[in-house]
Write an enzyme that holds these catalytic residues in place. Structure first.
Site, PDB file in Angstrom:
ATOM      1  N   HIS A  70       3.714  -2.289   3.103  1.00  0.00           N
ATOM      2  CA  HIS A  70       3.524  -1.041   2.354  1.00  0.00           C
ATOM      3  C   HIS A  70       4.848  -0.901   1.895  1.00  0.00           C
ATOM      4  O   HIS A  70       6.119  -0.503   3.075  1.00  0.00           O
ATOM      5  CB  HIS A  70       3.390   0.061   3.260  1.00  0.00           C
ATOM      6  CG  HIS A  70       1.795   0.027   4.147  1.00  0.00           C
ATOM      7  ND1 HIS A  70       1.131  -0.288   5.371  1.00  0.00           N
ATOM      8  CD2 HIS A  70       1.097   0.201   4.193  1.00  0.00           C
ATOM      9  CE1 HIS A  70       0.654  -0.872   5.664  1.00  0.00           C
ATOM     10  NE2 HIS A  70       0.019  -0.040   5.023  1.00  0.00           N
ATOM     11  N   HIS A  88      -5.763   3.210  -3.761  1.00  0.00           N
ATOM     12  CA  HIS A  88      -5.994   3.291  -2.201  1.00  0.00           C
ATOM     13  C   HIS A  88      -6.206   4.650  -2.624  1.00  0.00           C
ATOM     14  O   HIS A  88      -5.824   5.345  -1.637  1.00  0.00           O
ATOM     15  CB  HIS A  88      -5.020   2.929  -2.475  1.00  0.00           C
ATOM     16  CG  HIS A  88      -4.209   2.979  -1.015  1.00  0.00           C
ATOM     17  ND1 HIS A  88      -4.699   1.759   0.194  1.00  0.00           N
ATOM     18  CD2 HIS A  88      -3.285   3.326  -0.227  1.00  0.00           C
ATOM     19  CE1 HIS A  88      -4.790   1.560   1.216  1.00  0.00           C
ATOM     20  NE2 HIS A  88      -3.369   2.320   1.620  1.00  0.00           N
ATOM     21  N   ASP A 110       0.172  -0.916   0.146  1.00  0.00           N
ATOM     22  CA  ASP A 110       0.009   0.074   0.158  1.00  0.00           C
ATOM     23  C   ASP A 110       1.114   1.273  -0.149  1.00  0.00           C
ATOM     24  O   ASP A 110       1.837   0.666   0.296  1.00  0.00           O
ATOM     25  CB  ASP A 110      -0.612   0.066   1.536  1.00  0.00           C
ATOM     26  CG  ASP A 110      -1.596  -1.525   1.103  1.00  0.00           C
ATOM     27  OD1 ASP A 110      -1.646  -1.430   0.740  1.00  0.00           O
ATOM     28  OD2 ASP A 110      -3.015  -1.445   2.432  1.00  0.00           O
ATOM     29  N   ASP A 111       0.265   2.285  -0.541  1.00  0.00           N
ATOM     30  CA  ASP A 111       0.669   4.011   0.192  1.00  0.00           C
ATOM     31  C   ASP A 111       1.970   3.956  -1.517  1.00  0.00           C
ATOM     32  O   ASP A 111       2.549   5.460  -1.545  1.00  0.00           O
ATOM     33  CB  ASP A 111       0.968   3.395   0.857  1.00  0.00           C
ATOM     34  CG  ASP A 111       0.616   4.049   1.937  1.00  0.00           C
ATOM     35  OD1 ASP A 111      -1.005   3.437   1.209  1.00  0.00           O
ATOM     36  OD2 ASP A 111       0.215   4.304   2.957  1.00  0.00           O
ATOM     37  N   HIS A 133      -5.297   9.043   0.272  1.00  0.00           N
ATOM     38  CA  HIS A 133      -5.553   8.294   1.387  1.00  0.00           C
ATOM     39  C   HIS A 133      -6.111   8.839   2.592  1.00  0.00           C
ATOM     40  O   HIS A 133      -5.802   8.942   3.501  1.00  0.00           O
ATOM     41  CB  HIS A 133      -3.759   8.308   2.117  1.00  0.00           C
ATOM     42  CG  HIS A 133      -3.152   7.135   2.636  1.00  0.00           C
ATOM     43  ND1 HIS A 133      -3.765   6.910   4.740  1.00  0.00           N
ATOM     44  CD2 HIS A 133      -3.357   6.284   2.110  1.00  0.00           C
ATOM     45  CE1 HIS A 133      -2.991   5.881   3.986  1.00  0.00           C
ATOM     46  NE2 HIS A 133      -3.623   5.304   3.594  1.00  0.00           N
TER      47      HIS A 133
END
Length: 215
Positions: free
Chosen positions: A183, A86, A35-36, A90
């Protein structure tokens, strides 16, 4: 201490059956997710490591980061990994109006579609922090998104835990069909860059393969 468990309890999975928590399989297969990103240095380091182990994964990208680092996003695609949405900034679903939340998702999806030049690809979505309202989820599911949650959290972002603890959380809980969250971000770099190589080595030695989500 976090009240969020490392491994998602079965009762939670049953409460939200429209979300994807793991992949039912008897095969020795694990689904790594990140993620991210994309994030300079961290994402490319991750891609190099995955390539070394012939591992495929799924990257849930922030729209704003795709815009900032389109070349890294292309590196992910060229390596054969799958992409997930995503949101653009965020955002936390519980604290965001549904219309604003959907706008975040659609804005990011437009960027993904433009960069991939493939508007027919499966739309994968992971809510930041795992927080999403029912109203938001219903809208996304109706628009053919697959909402991807997780079976195992590495807690790599948690600076209060050691690298060894991060690693042990994964090794003690992951099994056939687990969707694991890491991440590719600066915040998680210390723990993730320690744990990920060891996770890949450990499960590879046990005969596991690492696949991207293709749903």
């Amino acid at each position: 201490m976090s009240i969020v468990p490392v491994k998602t309890p079965l009762i939670v999975k049953k409460m939200f059956p429209n979300y994807i928590w793991d992949i039912a399989t008897s095969d020795k297969t694990i689904y790594l997710t990140f993620d991210d990103g994309p994030t300079p240095e961290i994402t490319n380091w991750t891609l190099d490591l995955l390539k070394k182990h012939q591992a495929q994964a799924t990257f849930f990208c922030i729209g704003n980061n795709i815009q900032k680092y389109p070349e890294i996003f292309q590196d992910i695609l060229e390596a054969g990994h799958t992409i997930g949405n995503h949101t653009f900034n965020h955002v936390k679903g519980w604290q965001t109006k549904t219309e604003d939340y959907i706008t975040e998702v659609l804005k990011t999806q437009a960027i993904i579609d433009s960069e991939t030049q493939n508007n027919t690809m499966t739309k994968l979505f992971r809510p930041p922090h795992g927080r999403i309202k029912n109203s938001q989820a219903k809208r996304l599911l109706a628009d053919q998104y697959k909402i991807i949650m997780w079976d195992v959290l590495s807690f790599d972002w948690d600076k209060s835990i050691s690298e060894e603890t991060c690693l042990n959380k994964v090794l003690s809980k992951a099994s056939n069909g687990s969707i694991i969250v890491f991440h590719d971000s600066l915040k998680a770099a210390k723990n993730m860059q320690y744990a990920l190589p060891k996770v890949l080595e450990y499960y590879s030695q046990k005969g596991y393969t690492f696949k991207a989500l293709n749903l």
